[in-house]
Design a protein around this motif. Sequence first.
Motif, mmCIF file in Angstrom:
data_model
loop_
_atom_site.group_PDB
_atom_site.id
_atom_site.type_symbol
_atom_site.label_atom_id
_atom_site.label_comp_id
_atom_site.label_asym_id
_atom_site.label_seq_id
_atom_site.Cartn_x
_atom_site.Cartn_y
_atom_site.Cartn_z
ATOM 1 N N ARG A 1 1.198 -1.272 -0.396
ATOM 2 C CA ARG A 1 0.079 0.079 -0.354
ATOM 3 C C ARG A 1 1.495 1.120 0.019
ATOM 4 O O ARG A 1 1.876 1.635 0.949
ATOM 5 C CB ARG A 1 -0.829 0.265 1.305
ATOM 6 N N PRO A 2 0.576 1.793 -1.260
ATOM 7 C CA PRO A 2 1.410 3.524 -0.731
ATOM 8 C C PRO A 2 0.992 4.657 0.437
ATOM 9 O O PRO A 2 -0.103 4.095 0.374
ATOM 10 C CB PRO A 2 1.203 4.068 -2.182
ATOM 11 N N ALA A 3 1.702 5.676 0.605
ATOM 12 C CA ALA A 3 2.471 6.119 1.632
ATOM 13 C C ALA A 3 0.343 6.499 1.481
ATOM 14 O O ALA A 3 0.062 6.762 2.290
ATOM 15 C CB ALA A 3 2.901 7.042 1.603
ATOM 16 N N GLY A 4 0.413 7.347 0.054
ATOM 17 C CA GLY A 4 -1.098 8.029 0.166
ATOM 18 C C GLY A 4 -2.113 7.278 0.179
ATOM 19 O O GLY A 4 -3.455 7.759 0.033
ATOM 20 N N GLY A 5 -2.070 5.644 -0.072
ATOM 21 C CA GLY A 5 -3.237 5.091 -0.167
ATOM 22 C C GLY A 5 -3.037 4.583 -1.457
ATOM 23 O O GLY A 5 -2.464 4.883 -2.374
ATOM 24 N N TRP A 6 -4.016 3.875 -1.768
ATOM 25 C CA TRP A 6 -4.244 2.516 -2.977
ATOM 26 C C TRP A 6 -5.166 4.266 -4.191
ATOM 27 O O TRP A 6 -5.739 4.936 -3.487
ATOM 28 C CB TRP A 6 -6.024 1.791 -2.774
ATOM 29 N N PRO A 7 -4.091 4.167 -4.924
ATOM 30 C CA PRO A 7 -5.189 4.642 -5.893
ATOM 31 C C PRO A 7 -6.695 4.774 -6.053
ATOM 32 O O PRO A 7 -7.260 3.872 -6.427
ATOM 33 C CB PRO A 7 -4.898 4.070 -7.746
ATOM 34 N N ALA A 8 -7.503 5.798 -6.460
ATOM 35 C CA ALA A 8 -8.605 5.708 -6.825
ATOM 36 C C ALA A 8 -9.190 4.855 -7.609
ATOM 37 O O ALA A 8 -8.447 4.948 -8.845
ATOM 38 C CB ALA A 8 -8.528 6.951 -7.120
ATOM 39 N N GLY A 9 -10.309 3.790 -7.338
ATOM 40 C CA GLY A 9 -10.627 3.130 -8.852
ATOM 41 C C GLY A 9 -10.064 2.144 -8.590
ATOM 42 O O GLY A 9 -10.661 0.924 -9.392
ATOM 43 N N SER A 10 -8.855 1.752 -7.678
ATOM 44 C CA SER A 10 -8.110 0.822 -7.972
ATOM 45 C C SER A 10 -9.167 -0.520 -7.093
ATOM 46 O O SER A 10 -9.806 0.089 -6.103
ATOM 47 C CB SER A 10 -6.490 0.717 -7.533
ATOM 48 N N PHE A 11 -8.468 -1.847 -7.181
ATOM 49 C CA PHE A 11 -9.407 -3.155 -6.847
ATOM 50 C C PHE A 11 -8.930 -3.298 -5.033
ATOM 51 O O PHE A 11 -10.212 -2.953 -4.403
ATOM 52 C CB PHE A 11 -8.556 -4.243 -6.916
ATOM 53 N N CYS A 12 -8.104 -2.924 -4.514
ATOM 54 C CA CYS A 12 -7.456 -2.334 -3.355
ATOM 55 C C CYS A 12 -8.350 -1.619 -2.774
ATOM 56 O O CYS A 12 -8.610 -1.149 -1.793
ATOM 57 C CB CYS A 12 -6.161 -3.050 -3.785
ATOM 58 N N ALA A 13 -8.778 -0.182 -3.876
ATOM 59 C CA ALA A 13 -9.525 0.546 -3.171
ATOM 60 C C ALA A 13 -10.395 0.244 -2.615
ATOM 61 O O ALA A 13 -10.685 1.428 -1.889
ATOM 62 C CB ALA A 13 -8.859 2.121 -3.898
ATOM 63 N N THR A 14 -11.047 -0.592 -3.074
ATOM 64 C CA THR A 14 -13.105 -1.008 -3.458
ATOM 65 C C THR A 14 -13.278 -1.547 -2.359
ATOM 66 O O THR A 14 -12.679 -3.279 -1.548
ATOM 67 C CB THR A 14 -13.227 -2.182 -4.757
ATOM 68 N N PRO A 15 -14.641 -0.689 -1.390
ATOM 69 C CA PRO A 15 -14.480 -2.166 -0.342
ATOM 70 C C PRO A 15 -14.886 -3.050 -0.198
ATOM 71 O O PRO A 15 -15.624 -3.058 -1.401
ATOM 72 C CB PRO A 15 -16.140 -0.896 0.040
ATOM 73 N N VAL A 16 -14.806 -4.065 0.405
ATOM 74 C CA VAL A 16 -14.606 -5.794 -0.328
ATOM 75 C C VAL A 16 -16.508 -6.321 -0.160
ATOM 76 O O VAL A 16 -16.943 -6.579 -1.347
ATOM 77 C CB VAL A 16 -14.009 -6.328 1.526
ATOM 78 N N ALA A 17 -16.872 -5.060 0.624
ATOM 79 C CA ALA A 17 -18.370 -5.473 0.555
ATOM 80 C C ALA A 17 -18.509 -5.183 -0.766
ATOM 81 O O ALA A 17 -19.573 -5.593 -2.006
ATOM 82 C CB ALA A 17 -18.689 -4.837 1.549
ATOM 83 N N ASP A 18 -18.390 -4.344 -1.578
ATOM 84 C CA ASP A 18 -18.889 -3.836 -2.874
ATOM 85 C C ASP A 18 -18.534 -4.121 -4.034
ATOM 86 O O ASP A 18 -19.719 -4.113 -4.620
ATOM 87 C CB ASP A 18 -18.099 -2.029 -2.691
ATOM 88 N N ALA A 19 -16.826 -4.508 -3.755
ATOM 89 C CA ALA A 19 -16.441 -5.679 -4.924
ATOM 90 C C ALA A 19 -17.160 -7.402 -4.636
ATOM 91 O O ALA A 19 -17.896 -8.204 -5.424
ATOM 92 C CB ALA A 19 -15.629 -5.887 -4.715
ATOM 93 N N ALA A 20 -18.099 -7.999 -3.513
ATOM 94 C CA ALA A 20 -18.674 -8.672 -3.174
ATOM 95 C C ALA A 20 -19.380 -9.389 -3.887
ATOM 96 O O ALA A 20 -20.029 -9.253 -4.169
ATOM 97 C CB ALA A 20 -18.947 -9.427 -1.863
#
Length: 279
Positions: A90-109
């Motif tokens: 994870r980058p210091a500034g957080g995951w890039p907007a729209g990236s898979f890792c920035a997506t809440p698990v519940a949303d992608a699930a």
Amino acid sequence: MSLRTIVAFHAHPDDEALLSAGTLARAAAAGHRVVLVLATSGEAGLVGESVLGGDDLGPRREREARASADALGVARLVLLGYGDSGHEDRPAGGWPAGSFCATPVADAAARLGAVLAEEGADVLVADDARGGYGHPDHLQVHRVATAAAASRGIPLLQATIDREFLAGGIELARGMGLEVPEGFVPPDVTHWYTPHDEVTHTVDASTVLAAKRASMAAHATQATGAPDTVRTLAVFLGLPEEIFAVAFCTEWFVSDPSGPAVPDDLVEELFRPSAPAVP
Ligand SMILES: [Zn+2]
């Protein structure tokens, strides 16, 4: 024999080639419906400019995913379209907007769960709890798949690699004088994938090796061209046929014993219980 629907969920185009291709090809050849869902287009993957020839990597890898899916007999390919999070932590500034890792698990699930519902999926195949070698998107696939399978009440089979088998393969490759991709060195692999004793099911892919090789070959941008790196897929595709057969004739899975059981007919036909370790 009842025909089933098997959904495989991976992070990037080419993950299926390495982890579940033989299983999907065998299931499809037996008449089961096979659906492949990819979270991202893998646009953060390494690639040489000469290979791209001015193309963007994302659309190119989507085409490669389709070619791989065709080679395996996949009936439907679903691209969820999240951004590739990249292979770094994870980058210091957080995951890039729209990236898979920035997506809440519940949303992608919820999105994956909708595909499972639409398809009437009997089984979900996805990455293991260590994210294989630990790619952030692979770990996210595991979290999302776990939530989606639970919401549908279906078994999750975590596609993995037998760690001892992998370590032995690396030793063998070195002994043969093959170039081993950077990163494939102990102690890394001691944290990768799954110890032999924790594997619960295996699939014999020996009858579908041609399809598995074709799936790997479909991902041309990942097999060629990135400067100064040995590409894992290129090494695999360069193996002599008999070595390729030994390396790729088995696929490994872990199921959660507290979750729903894999249907008996699929265990009988495809997902064989893993033999216990010799004491
Ligand atoms: Zn991946």
